[in-house]
Design an enzyme around this catalytic site. Structure first.
Site, PDB file in Angstrom:
ATOM      1  N   SER A  17       0.814  -1.218   0.000  1.00  0.00           N
ATOM      2  CA  SER A  17       0.000   0.000   0.000  1.00  0.00           C
ATOM      3  C   SER A  17       0.846   1.267   0.000  1.00  0.00           C
ATOM      4  O   SER A  17       0.350   2.340  -0.356  1.00  0.00           O
ATOM      5  CB  SER A  17      -0.952   0.005   1.198  1.00  0.00           C
ATOM      6  OG  SER A  17      -0.252  -0.224   2.401  1.00  0.00           O
ATOM      7  N   ASP A  27      -1.721   5.502  12.059  1.00  0.00           N
ATOM      8  CA  ASP A  27      -1.002   5.190  10.827  1.00  0.00           C
ATOM      9  C   ASP A  27       0.317   5.960  10.785  1.00  0.00           C
ATOM     10  O   ASP A  27       0.347   7.156  10.482  1.00  0.00           O
ATOM     11  CB  ASP A  27      -1.856   5.533   9.609  1.00  0.00           C
ATOM     12  CG  ASP A  27      -1.228   5.051   8.308  1.00  0.00           C
ATOM     13  OD1 ASP A  27      -0.061   4.609   8.334  1.00  0.00           O
ATOM     14  OD2 ASP A  27      -1.903   5.122   7.256  1.00  0.00           O
ATOM     15  N   HIS A  35       2.077   4.933   6.279  1.00  0.00           N
ATOM     16  CA  HIS A  35       1.786   5.663   5.042  1.00  0.00           C
ATOM     17  C   HIS A  35       2.094   7.152   5.232  1.00  0.00           C
ATOM     18  O   HIS A  35       2.419   7.594   6.329  1.00  0.00           O
ATOM     19  CB  HIS A  35       0.318   5.448   4.649  1.00  0.00           C
ATOM     20  CG  HIS A  35      -0.012   4.008   4.455  1.00  0.00           C
ATOM     21  ND1 HIS A  35      -0.573   3.235   5.445  1.00  0.00           N
ATOM     22  CD2 HIS A  35       0.154   3.188   3.379  1.00  0.00           C
ATOM     23  CE1 HIS A  35      -0.741   2.001   5.001  1.00  0.00           C
ATOM     24  NE2 HIS A  35      -0.307   1.939   3.752  1.00  0.00           N
TER      25      HIS A  35
END
Length: 333
Positions: free
Chosen positions: A45, A290, A293
Site C-alpha cells: 500500500s 497510521d 503511510h
C-alpha cells in the site's frame, strides 16, 4: 486538511540534497517524458501511496481515465490519453507467491506462507507490457511468516511453531528480492527499466503499531539529530545488496536497473504520517495510528521529484551514448 489534522507545517519542508538543488516536480515535463510509455508500481500500500501522490501532482495538468482490466482495486490501470501514457499498480506486499495460512496467527495480523523461490504471477506475467517498473516492499515482512523453498518448509519468522527453525525477517526479505530480480533478468521479453524504490521507514513511538504506538511529531528531524540503525538499516542494506547483484547480471543482458533511494529522506520525516488523521473523526472504524503511510500532500511528493530527475538524467545519458556512438562511427570511416 480533509480529516482534521490541525497542523500544516509538515507540508512546508523540502528535502535538500548535499551539493545540488532538487527541482520541484514539473507535471507537464513528466508527462512529456512519459509520452507513449507505461509505468507500473509494484508492491504494497505504500507503493499505491506513491502512485496516488504522483496522480495528485499530475492533476495540475490533466486527469486520467480508468482503463483497469478488473474491478479489483488492487490492480488498477490509468491512462493519460493526451499523452498515451498508462500507469498501473500491482498489489503484492511480499512481491512473491504468498498464501494466507491463518487469518489470526501469533500476533492476530495473519500468518502467511511465503514461497521464497516462486513468483507472484499476478504481476510477473504482465511485466512485458511496461517500460518502467517501480518495485518496493517493506513493512509486511514483519508479519509472522512461514518460509517455503523447493516446496518444503525451510524456516519461519515469528511463527512460534515447534520444530520450525526461527529465522530473521531479513532472510525472507533478501530471498524475495533475489527471486524477483532473477525473474526480471530471466525474462527475455522484458526490455524495460527496473527501478528499486528503497525501504520506507515507519515512525512509531511509545509502543508498537498495535500497542498504542503513535507519530505525533510536528517537524522533521534534522540530519544531526538521528541516525538510521538497527532493523531499518538492515532492511535497507539487504535491498541494496540484492539490487547491486541484480544490476550486474542485468548489465550483461543490456537491462537497466536504477535506484530510487528515498530512505534517508523519509527517515527524517516522522511528522509526515497521517497518525490518527487517516479517516473522519466520527467514522465507525477500528484503526491503529497510521505511522507507515504518508500524508497527501506531504513528504512522499518528494519521491516524484526524485523520479523526474532520474528520468531527465536518463534522457541525458541516452543522448550522450548516441553522440559517443556517432563519433566512434565517424572515426572508423
Amino acid at each position: 486538511m480533509k480529516y482534521g489534522r490541525p497542523d500544516l507545517d509538515f507540508m512546508k519542508w523540502r528535502w535538500k540534497p548535499d551539493g545540488c538543488e532538487l527541482p520541484i516536480f514539473n507535471p507537464a515535463q513528466f508527462l512529456e517524458l512519459m509520452r507513449d510509455k507505461t509505468l507500473a508500481f509494484v508492491g504494497d500500500s505504500v507503493a499505491r501511496n506513491h502512485m496516488q501522490s504522483l496522480m495528485c501532482l499530475l492533476s495540475r495538468v490533466v486527469y486520467p481515465i480508468d482503463v483497469s482490466y478488473t474491478t479489483d482495486e488492487n490492480f488498477k490501470r490509468w491512462r493519460y490519453t493526451d499523452y498515451n501514457f498508462t500507469m498501473a499498480s500491482f498489489w503484492t506486499p511480499f512481491l512473491i507467491k504468498t498464501k494466507l495460512a491463518d487469518p489470526g496467527g501469533p500476533t492476530q495480523t495473519g500468518l502467511f506462507n511465503l514461497y521464497l523461490d516462486e513468483l507472484d504471477e499476478a504481476w510477473t506475467n504482465q511485466i512485458d507490457e511496461f517500460d518502467y517498473l517501480i518495485i518496493s516492499a517493506g513493512q509486511w515482512f514483519y508479519r509472522p511468516t512461514m518460509f517455503y523453498e523447493n516446496r518444503r518448509v525451510s524456516g519461519c519468522y515469528y511463527c512460534l511453531q515447534e520444530n520450525v527453525t526461527d529465522l530473521t525477517v531479513y532472510y525472507g526479505y533478501r530471498k524475495a528480492f533475489r527471486t524477483v530480480f532473477k525473474a526480471i533478468n530471466s525474462n527475455k521479453n522484458f526490455k524495460g527499466m527496473t527501478i528499486l524504490r528503497t525501504f520506507s521507514p515507519s515512525h512509531f513511538e511509545n509502543g508498537l503499531w498495535n500497542k498504542g504506538g503513535n507519530c505525533v511529531r510536528t517537524r522533521p528531524f534534522m540530519s544531526n539529530e538521528t541516525t538510521m540503525e538497527g532493523p531499518n538499516l538492515e532492511l535497507y542494506m539487504t535491498q541494496i545488496e540484492e539490487y547491486r547483484a541484480a544490476e550486474r547480471v542485468g548489465l550483461k543482458r543490456g537491462l537497466k536497473f536504477r535506484l530510487l533511494d528515498t530512505t534517508q529522506a523519509m527517515w527524517l520525516r516522522p511528522d509526515g504520517h497521517p497518525s490518527r488523521y487517516g479517516h473522519w473523526p466520527n467514522a465507525n472504524v477500528t484503526l491503529y495510528n497510521d505511522c507507515v503511510h504518508w500524508c497527501l500532500p506531504g513528504p512522499i511528493d518528494t519521491w516524484s521529484d526524485f523520479l523526474l530527475e532520474m528520468l531527465k538524467m536518463e534522457g541525458t545519458r541516452k543522448y550522450e551514448e548516441k553522440l559517443h556512438s556517432k563519433v566512434k562511427r565517424m572515426r572508423a570511416q
